[in-house]
Design a protein around this motif. Sequence first.
Motif, PDB file in Angstrom:
ATOM      1  N   UNK A  23       0.752  -1.231   0.000  1.00  0.00           N
ATOM      2  CA  UNK A  23       0.000   0.000   0.000  1.00  0.00           C
ATOM      3  C   UNK A  23       0.790   1.293   0.000  1.00  0.00           C
ATOM      4  N   UNK A  24       0.378   2.152  -0.902  1.00  0.00           N
ATOM      5  CA  UNK A  24       0.910   3.507  -0.944  1.00  0.00           C
ATOM      6  C   UNK A  24      -0.055   4.414  -0.196  1.00  0.00           C
ATOM      7  N   UNK A  25       0.457   5.510   0.311  1.00  0.00           N
ATOM      8  CA  UNK A  25      -0.395   6.434   1.048  1.00  0.00           C
ATOM      9  C   UNK A  25      -0.685   7.660   0.189  1.00  0.00           C
ATOM     10  N   UNK A  26      -1.909   8.193   0.328  1.00  0.00           N
ATOM     11  CA  UNK A  26      -2.241   9.447  -0.340  1.00  0.00           C
ATOM     12  C   UNK A  26      -2.427  10.503   0.729  1.00  0.00           C
ATOM     13  N   UNK A  27      -2.105  11.711   0.393  1.00  0.00           N
ATOM     14  CA  UNK A  27      -2.253  12.792   1.369  1.00  0.00           C
ATOM     15  C   UNK A  27      -2.510  14.093   0.629  1.00  0.00           C
ATOM     16  N   UNK A  30      -1.882  -3.423  -2.508  1.00  0.00           N
ATOM     17  CA  UNK A  30      -0.605  -3.137  -3.152  1.00  0.00           C
ATOM     18  C   UNK A  30      -0.816  -2.320  -4.423  1.00  0.00           C
ATOM     19  N   UNK A  31       0.001  -1.283  -4.594  1.00  0.00           N
ATOM     20  CA  UNK A  31      -0.063  -0.479  -5.814  1.00  0.00           C
ATOM     21  C   UNK A  31       0.485  -1.288  -6.989  1.00  0.00           C
ATOM     22  N   UNK A  32      -0.176  -1.229  -8.133  1.00  0.00           N
ATOM     23  CA  UNK A  32       0.209  -2.040  -9.285  1.00  0.00           C
ATOM     24  C   UNK A  32       1.636  -1.765  -9.746  1.00  0.00           C
ATOM     25  N   UNK A  33       2.061  -0.505  -9.624  1.00  0.00           N
ATOM     26  CA  UNK A  33       3.401  -0.169 -10.092  1.00  0.00           C
ATOM     27  C   UNK A  33       4.485  -0.572  -9.090  1.00  0.00           C
ATOM     28  N   UNK A  34       4.074  -1.160  -7.970  1.00  0.00           N
ATOM     29  CA  UNK A  34       5.053  -1.594  -6.973  1.00  0.00           C
ATOM     30  C   UNK A  34       5.004  -3.107  -6.769  1.00  0.00           C
ATOM     31  N   UNK A  35       4.500  -3.797  -7.781  1.00  0.00           N
ATOM     32  CA  UNK A  35       4.463  -5.263  -7.759  1.00  0.00           C
ATOM     33  C   UNK A  35       5.152  -5.783  -9.012  1.00  0.00           C
ATOM     34  N   UNK A  36       6.024  -6.752  -8.834  1.00  0.00           N
ATOM     35  CA  UNK A  36       6.627  -7.419  -9.984  1.00  0.00           C
ATOM     36  C   UNK A  36       6.792  -8.908  -9.669  1.00  0.00           C
ATOM     37  N   UNK A  37       6.887  -9.728 -10.708  1.00  0.00           N
ATOM     38  CA  UNK A  37       7.153 -11.149 -10.545  1.00  0.00           C
ATOM     39  C   UNK A  37       8.542 -11.433 -11.104  1.00  0.00           C
ATOM     40  N   UNK A  38       9.414 -11.931 -10.219  1.00  0.00           N
ATOM     41  CA  UNK A  38      10.799 -12.217 -10.612  1.00  0.00           C
ATOM     42  C   UNK A  38      10.994 -13.725 -10.740  1.00  0.00           C
ATOM     43  N   UNK A  39      11.470 -14.137 -11.904  1.00  0.00           N
ATOM     44  CA  UNK A  39      11.707 -15.559 -12.150  1.00  0.00           C
ATOM     45  C   UNK A  39      13.032 -15.991 -11.527  1.00  0.00           C
ATOM     46  N   UNK A  40      13.035 -17.169 -10.904  1.00  0.00           N
ATOM     47  CA  UNK A  40      14.278 -17.699 -10.368  1.00  0.00           C
ATOM     48  C   UNK A  40      15.225 -18.032 -11.512  1.00  0.00           C
ATOM     49  N   UNK A  41      16.494 -17.715 -11.334  1.00  0.00           N
ATOM     50  CA  UNK A  41      17.495 -18.129 -12.296  1.00  0.00           C
ATOM     51  C   UNK A  41      17.796 -19.610 -12.091  1.00  0.00           C
ATOM     52  N   UNK A  90       8.752 -15.390  -8.015  1.00  0.00           N
ATOM     53  CA  UNK A  90       8.485 -14.709  -6.748  1.00  0.00           C
ATOM     54  C   UNK A  90       7.773 -13.395  -7.029  1.00  0.00           C
ATOM     55  N   UNK A  91       6.643 -13.179  -6.377  1.00  0.00           N
ATOM     56  CA  UNK A  91       6.035 -11.848  -6.415  1.00  0.00           C
ATOM     57  C   UNK A  91       6.797 -10.977  -5.435  1.00  0.00           C
ATOM     58  N   UNK A  92       7.244  -9.827  -5.873  1.00  0.00           N
ATOM     59  CA  UNK A  92       8.011  -8.905  -5.037  1.00  0.00           C
ATOM     60  C   UNK A  92       7.309  -7.561  -4.970  1.00  0.00           C
ATOM     61  N   UNK A  93       7.396  -6.922  -3.807  1.00  0.00           N
ATOM     62  CA  UNK A  93       6.811  -5.596  -3.618  1.00  0.00           C
ATOM     63  C   UNK A  93       7.925  -4.593  -3.364  1.00  0.00           C
ATOM     64  N   UNK A  94       7.791  -3.429  -3.959  1.00  0.00           N
ATOM     65  CA  UNK A  94       8.765  -2.365  -3.739  1.00  0.00           C
ATOM     66  C   UNK A  94       8.381  -1.621  -2.468  1.00  0.00           C
ATOM     67  N   UNK A  95       9.213  -1.713  -1.443  1.00  0.00           N
ATOM     68  CA  UNK A  95       8.948  -1.102  -0.147  1.00  0.00           C
ATOM     69  C   UNK A  95      10.096  -0.176   0.220  1.00  0.00           C
ATOM     70  N   UNK A  96      10.020   0.386   1.413  1.00  0.00           N
ATOM     71  CA  UNK A  96      11.113   1.234   1.888  1.00  0.00           C
ATOM     72  C   UNK A  96      12.376   0.423   2.141  1.00  0.00           C
ATOM     73  N   UNK A  97      12.254  -0.910   2.153  1.00  0.00           N
ATOM     74  CA  UNK A  97      13.423  -1.789   2.280  1.00  0.00           C
ATOM     75  C   UNK A  97      13.959  -2.213   0.915  1.00  0.00           C
ATOM     76  N   UNK A  98      13.350  -1.742  -0.176  1.00  0.00           N
ATOM     77  CA  UNK A  98      13.702  -2.204  -1.512  1.00  0.00           C
ATOM     78  C   UNK A  98      12.683  -3.237  -1.975  1.00  0.00           C
ATOM     79  N   UNK A  99      13.046  -4.059  -2.956  1.00  0.00           N
ATOM     80  CA  UNK A  99      12.160  -5.105  -3.450  1.00  0.00           C
ATOM     81  C   UNK A  99      12.196  -6.282  -2.492  1.00  0.00           C
TER      82      UNK A  99
END
Length: 505
Positions: free
Chosen positions: A44-48, A434-445, A458-467
């Motif tokens: 989740x992103x915040x609006x203000x 979750x915001x759509x632009x902050x979700x990605x699916x990363x394939x295992x190598x 892996x579904x990954x979310x972009x957070x303040x900690x990174x992906x």
Amino acid sequence: MLRRATSAVLRSGAEISAAVLFILPGTKAKPQPLCASRVIIRPVSLTACLSKKKRRSLWLEQRGGENMGSNMEEILAPLRQAVKEQGDLVRQMKADGAPDVDVTKAVAELKARKKILEAKELSLQAKDDIVDRVKMEDTLKRRFFYDQAFAIYGGVSGLYDFGPVGCALKNNILQAWRQHFIHEEQILEIDCTMLTPEPVLKTSGHVDKFADYMVKDVKCGECFRADHLLKAHLQKLMSDKKCTQEMKSEMEDVITQMDNYTQQELANLFVKYKVKSPSTGNDLTPPISFNLMFQTSIGPGGNMPGYLRPETAQGIFLNFKRLLEFNQGKLPFAAAQIGNSFRNEISPRSGLIRVREFTMAEIEHFVDPNEKVHSKFSNVADLEVLLYSSKAQTSGQSAQIMKLGDAVEQGVINNSVLGYFVGRIYLYLTKVGLAKDKVRFRQHMDNEMAHYACDCWDAEAKTSYGWIEIVGCADRSCYDLSCHARATKVPLVAEKPLKEPISFD
């Protein structure tokens, strides 16, 4: 403020796991599971509302971001090229049958270059969701969304209690998960015991392999997770003004390859960089392997060792035969379980992200290995999802938005059953915030995937900690069922009539 706090709880959030395991029968053949593991929701992103001054500040920041975007690729180009060259080298070494030790070293270097590229890419992107985590966590605790467990006794790290609003939020997330997956997909729900006998987890590999490296203060006995402590120590050294650029580069390389070091290599690094206990300054023991499961004994005699379960999936595998009978022997079918799991983390951190007790929700979906086609894939085929394929990672490219139908058709995703659950997981994550632009699916190598898996995302979310990884979705073949079948001599397989008989000499 309530809205902001609610979003923060979701961001750092209730740990929810979804596993989707596709198990596939033949005529008395062993089923082949596709398994999607661990889901941890951090939306989740915040609006203000912004004042004029803030709007102007944001506008200027966006203008600066546009200028940065024009030369961002120029900055990233040499890093992308470095990843591509190393990826090509790894592929060539595997094709030439190079020694395993050399391939392992080359793969470690590839991972290191990839991490450097991703870190640089994140640092160049606009900081649009800056959150003061300390203030946010303080607000959540004051309003009793959650708080550290046993607080009046000093608290225990990695254990938390949810307050009234936190409970309501967690229940809403679980209710949405149950509605989205169990009810809409007509999945069979079960509820298994949390106490697990040792032989079960010995068979699954948890007793031997579910471990991290730990170091201990030689005088007071305080324990630290080895890789986390080494990373923190190196970052402290790098922040020293006396640290040369050459030393910084060397330590950055060590940090990027942290996940690849063996026990002895970690021990050598602790000696080289003179790592001491951050609490007392005392010497530390060499790294040792520490199993992350909570051990106990079942019964008063202490003759039956057991563990608190580290995941909920094993209960589903062990009940496969009963579930198949309940489903009148028909495939495909799926089973799900929601419940608590336990992991004795060496050094819990990041608030609710890394804890010792948490709620999981897992699904195992069983399907014929010769019919990996999902009847409802057309429902998600037109979904546009940000996919970070293995090929893109080893070539230094960025994640690309693709329709799931195109991804399956082009072989980026192995089959439509896997593609269907990628789509369903994506819809659930966006549904809970979750915001759509902050979700990605990363394939295992290739080097990341288990030997029995043919594809994993892996579904990954972009957070303040990174992906951050929040879901795993993998085609796991029939590995788990096969292991338990061999150990118990109970056939965990499915049968179906053949259209034409098969003759054997």
